[in-house]
Write a protein that holds these residues in place. Structure first.
Motif, mmCIF file in Angstrom:
data_model
loop_
_atom_site.group_PDB
_atom_site.id
_atom_site.type_symbol
_atom_site.label_atom_id
_atom_site.label_comp_id
_atom_site.label_asym_id
_atom_site.label_seq_id
_atom_site.Cartn_x
_atom_site.Cartn_y
_atom_site.Cartn_z
ATOM 1 N N ARG A 184 67.011 30.883 -20.597
ATOM 2 C CA ARG A 184 66.387 31.487 -19.421
ATOM 3 C C ARG A 184 64.860 31.463 -19.491
ATOM 4 N NH1 ARG A 184 69.079 33.499 -15.330
ATOM 5 N NH2 ARG A 184 71.352 33.525 -15.539
ATOM 6 N N LEU A 185 64.296 31.382 -20.686
ATOM 7 C CA LEU A 185 62.842 31.242 -20.763
ATOM 8 C C LEU A 185 62.410 29.909 -20.162
ATOM 9 C CD1 LEU A 185 61.735 29.189 -23.288
ATOM 10 C CD2 LEU A 185 62.851 30.959 -24.636
ATOM 11 N N HIS A 186 63.278 28.887 -20.290
ATOM 12 C CA HIS A 186 62.977 27.610 -19.656
ATOM 13 C C HIS A 186 63.097 27.721 -18.137
ATOM 14 C CE1 HIS A 186 64.442 26.237 -23.746
ATOM 15 N NE2 HIS A 186 63.175 25.824 -23.711
ATOM 16 N N LEU A 187 63.989 28.593 -17.686
ATOM 17 C CA LEU A 187 64.099 28.834 -16.242
ATOM 18 C C LEU A 187 62.801 29.416 -15.701
ATOM 19 C CD1 LEU A 187 65.634 29.094 -13.557
ATOM 20 C CD2 LEU A 187 66.528 31.289 -14.389
ATOM 21 N N LYS A 188 62.230 30.376 -16.421
ATOM 22 C CA LYS A 188 60.967 30.965 -15.981
ATOM 23 C C LYS A 188 59.858 29.915 -15.936
ATOM 24 C CE LYS A 188 61.936 35.645 -17.679
ATOM 25 N NZ LYS A 188 61.513 36.723 -18.618
ATOM 26 N N GLN A 189 59.820 29.059 -16.943
ATOM 27 C CA GLN A 189 58.822 27.995 -16.965
ATOM 28 C C GLN A 189 59.024 27.053 -15.783
ATOM 29 O OE1 GLN A 189 59.598 26.410 -20.857
ATOM 30 N NE2 GLN A 189 58.097 27.739 -21.861
ATOM 31 N N ALA A 190 60.289 26.738 -15.496
ATOM 32 C CA ALA A 190 60.591 25.835 -14.383
ATOM 33 C C ALA A 190 60.176 26.449 -13.050
ATOM 34 C CB ALA A 190 62.083 25.506 -14.379
ATOM 35 N N GLN A 191 60.464 27.722 -12.879
ATOM 36 C CA GLN A 191 60.090 28.396 -11.639
ATOM 37 C C GLN A 191 58.577 28.425 -11.456
ATOM 38 O OE1 GLN A 191 62.198 32.016 -12.550
ATOM 39 N NE2 GLN A 191 63.910 31.515 -11.180
ATOM 40 N N LYS A 192 57.853 28.656 -12.552
ATOM 41 C CA LYS A 192 56.393 28.661 -12.481
ATOM 42 C C LYS A 192 55.856 27.283 -12.116
ATOM 43 C CE LYS A 192 52.239 29.864 -15.104
ATOM 44 N NZ LYS A 192 51.702 30.384 -16.392
ATOM 45 N N LEU A 193 56.444 26.249 -12.689
ATOM 46 C CA LEU A 193 56.005 24.893 -12.387
ATOM 47 C C LEU A 193 56.227 24.560 -10.916
ATOM 48 C CD1 LEU A 193 54.861 22.302 -13.739
ATOM 49 C CD2 LEU A 193 57.229 21.535 -13.958
ATOM 50 N N LEU A 194 57.370 24.934 -10.391
ATOM 51 C CA LEU A 194 57.660 24.663 -8.985
ATOM 52 C C LEU A 194 56.758 25.480 -8.069
ATOM 53 C CD1 LEU A 194 61.558 24.454 -9.081
ATOM 54 C CD2 LEU A 194 59.898 22.590 -9.128
ATOM 55 N N ALA A 195 56.433 26.703 -8.477
ATOM 56 C CA ALA A 195 55.497 27.510 -7.683
ATOM 57 C C ALA A 195 54.112 26.878 -7.681
ATOM 58 C CB ALA A 195 55.438 28.928 -8.229
ATOM 59 N N MET A 196 53.696 26.313 -8.821
ATOM 60 C CA MET A 196 52.405 25.641 -8.867
ATOM 61 C C MET A 196 52.403 24.407 -7.973
ATOM 62 S SD MET A 196 49.308 25.483 -9.726
ATOM 63 C CE MET A 196 49.180 26.829 -10.917
ATOM 64 N N ARG A 197 53.508 23.701 -7.923
ATOM 65 C CA ARG A 197 53.596 22.564 -7.002
ATOM 66 C C ARG A 197 53.350 23.019 -5.565
ATOM 67 N NH1 ARG A 197 59.358 19.829 -5.919
ATOM 68 N NH2 ARG A 197 59.686 21.993 -5.262
ATOM 69 N N GLU A 198 53.943 24.144 -5.189
ATOM 70 C CA GLU A 198 53.745 24.647 -3.837
ATOM 71 C C GLU A 198 52.299 25.078 -3.607
ATOM 72 O OE1 GLU A 198 56.062 24.431 -1.473
ATOM 73 O OE2 GLU A 198 57.179 23.379 -3.040
ATOM 74 N N ALA A 199 51.693 25.695 -4.617
ATOM 75 C CA ALA A 199 50.300 26.123 -4.487
ATOM 76 C C ALA A 199 49.377 24.929 -4.309
ATOM 77 C CB ALA A 199 49.893 26.933 -5.722
ATOM 78 N N ILE A 200 49.639 23.864 -5.041
ATOM 79 C CA ILE A 200 48.827 22.651 -4.906
ATOM 80 C C ILE A 200 49.004 22.050 -3.518
ATOM 81 C CG2 ILE A 200 48.595 20.275 -5.708
ATOM 82 C CD1 ILE A 200 49.198 21.347 -8.538
ATOM 83 N N ALA A 201 50.235 22.038 -3.022
ATOM 84 C CA ALA A 201 50.484 21.509 -1.679
ATOM 85 C C ALA A 201 49.730 22.316 -0.624
ATOM 86 C CB ALA A 201 51.987 21.507 -1.384
ATOM 87 N N GLU A 202 49.722 23.628 -0.778
ATOM 88 C CA GLU A 202 48.981 24.481 0.159
ATOM 89 C C GLU A 202 47.488 24.200 0.101
ATOM 90 O OE1 GLU A 202 50.092 28.429 -0.887
ATOM 91 O OE2 GLU A 202 52.190 28.152 -0.302
ATOM 92 N N ARG A 203 46.969 24.027 -1.128
ATOM 93 C CA ARG A 203 45.535 23.741 -1.289
ATOM 94 C C ARG A 203 45.184 22.418 -0.624
ATOM 95 N NH1 ARG A 203 41.225 23.127 -0.440
ATOM 96 N NH2 ARG A 203 39.527 22.481 -1.793
ATOM 97 N N GLU A 204 46.008 21.402 -0.833
ATOM 98 C CA GLU A 204 45.706 20.089 -0.269
ATOM 99 C C GLU A 204 45.857 20.083 1.248
ATOM 100 O OE1 GLU A 204 48.250 17.544 -2.549
ATOM 101 O OE2 GLU A 204 46.857 17.473 -4.252
ATOM 102 N N ALA A 205 46.775 20.877 1.755
ATOM 103 C CA ALA A 205 46.937 20.966 3.213
ATOM 104 C C ALA A 205 45.768 21.668 3.875
ATOM 105 C CB ALA A 205 48.239 21.695 3.548
ATOM 106 N N ALA A 206 45.065 22.509 3.117
ATOM 107 C CA ALA A 206 43.942 23.267 3.683
ATOM 108 C C ALA A 206 42.634 22.478 3.701
ATOM 109 C CB ALA A 206 43.733 24.545 2.863
ATOM 110 N N GLN A 207 42.604 21.310 3.084
ATOM 111 C CA GLN A 207 41.357 20.542 3.028
ATOM 112 C C GLN A 207 40.956 20.032 4.407
ATOM 113 O OE1 GLN A 207 41.884 17.447 0.117
ATOM 114 N NE2 GLN A 207 42.375 18.898 -1.526
#
Length: 294
Positions: free
Chosen positions: A271-294
């Motif tokens: 489950r610690l890998h699950l937390k890491q995976a969830q964080k990675l996917l959340a960062m992907r979304e954050a990057i997408a939001e940042r790039e969409a705001a340019q």
């Protein structure tokens, strides 16, 4: 869906004394801009640079994180820089050459007294022997003093110690990793210092790749031409994203709701890998939001 994560792959220093640099900065693809009132402004330029930056921040359209590097509080400009930053609507203040908890406390108090909302955070540059020696204490105390980011200052570390690091920075690694561990211990982001030769694309790419492996969240930059490479280096790897999606999907199955460990494609996943995976996917979304705001 908005995420609370903020990507910090690329953080460009922008000299506040340079009107043209300020003007051009709003349209850049960096995740953050660090408006510099310290090293890039000479003694006779500092007051004018502060006024110019205050006016710019009131009108610019930059959609990423905005940070002001102020002069140290024990200089004749530091307190005025902080009072301006408190009211400028920025996300954070970057404090150079942090060495003592008392300095962090004084800066945090000055920001509060000047009316800075709680959303204005402190970023601490660790770039001297004393700062390295006490970085654990600085991070521990900093959690209650607005500090959310530690930044490595490799050139000042080299200057103050007399070492001459090679291209792989091996001589710096013991001290860099002390800063890294302190940041991770107290839940802070940690940012790598700049690469001075902006024409050396291969060297810059190699240092970004090494920094990513070491655990840095991003790279500070001195030139806009470095932005794209830093963004690429610190963005999630497509293969890592695909694996994270498989981990999340596997744990989401009803039959796995109470399981602590799964076997996925021949690999044991906890489950610690699950937390890491969830964080990675959340960062992907954050990057997408940042790039969409340019």
């Amino acid at each position: 869906m908005m995420t609370s994560l903020r990507p910090r792959r690329s953080l460009l220093f922008v000299p506040a004394a340079n009107a043209r640099a300020l003007e051009k900065s709003a349209g850049l693809a960096a995740d953050a801009l660090i408006y510099d009132l310290e090293d890039s402004a000479g003694p006779q330029e500092k007051a004018a640079a502060r006024d110019r930056l205050a006016a710019h921040l009131g009108a610019d359209g930059f959609a990423g994180e905005r940070v002001i590097r102020v002069n140290a509080l024990d200089t004749q400009w530091g307190a005025d820089d902080l009072r301006m930053a408190a009211k400028a609507g920025v996300d954070a203040v970057l404090l150079p050459k942090v060495e003592t908890v008392e300095t962090l406390r004084q800066v945090a108090d000055t920001l509060t007294e000047a009316g800075a909302p709680d959303s204005v955070k402190l970023w601490a540059m660790i770039e001297t022997p004393l700062g390295i020696l006490d970085v654990g204490k600085l991070a521990a105390a900093g959690r209650d003093l607005r500090v959310t980011v530690l930044m490595v200052g490799p050139y000042d570390i080299a200057l103050s110690t007399g070492i001459q690091p090679g291209s792989d920075r091996a001589e710096l690694m013991p001290w860099i990793m002390q800063i890294m561990v302190a940041a991770k211990a107290y839940g802070m982001a940690v940012l790598d210092g700049p690469y001075a030769n902006f024409r050396d694309e291969a060297g810059f790419a190699a240092e970004c790749a090494a920094g990513r492996r070491m655990g840095f969240d991003g790279k500070t930059l001195i030139h806009p031409t470095q932005i794209a490479a830093a963004n690429a280096a610190y963005s999630p790897d497509p293969a890592a994203i695909a694996w994270a999606e498989r981990i999340v999907a596997a744990f989401a199955k009803p039959e796995n709701a109470d399981k602590g460990v799964l076997q996925i494609e021949g690999r044991m996943v906890e489950r610690l890998h699950l937390k890491q995976a969830q964080k990675l996917l959340a960062m992907r979304e954050a990057i997408a939001e940042r790039e969409a705001a340019q």
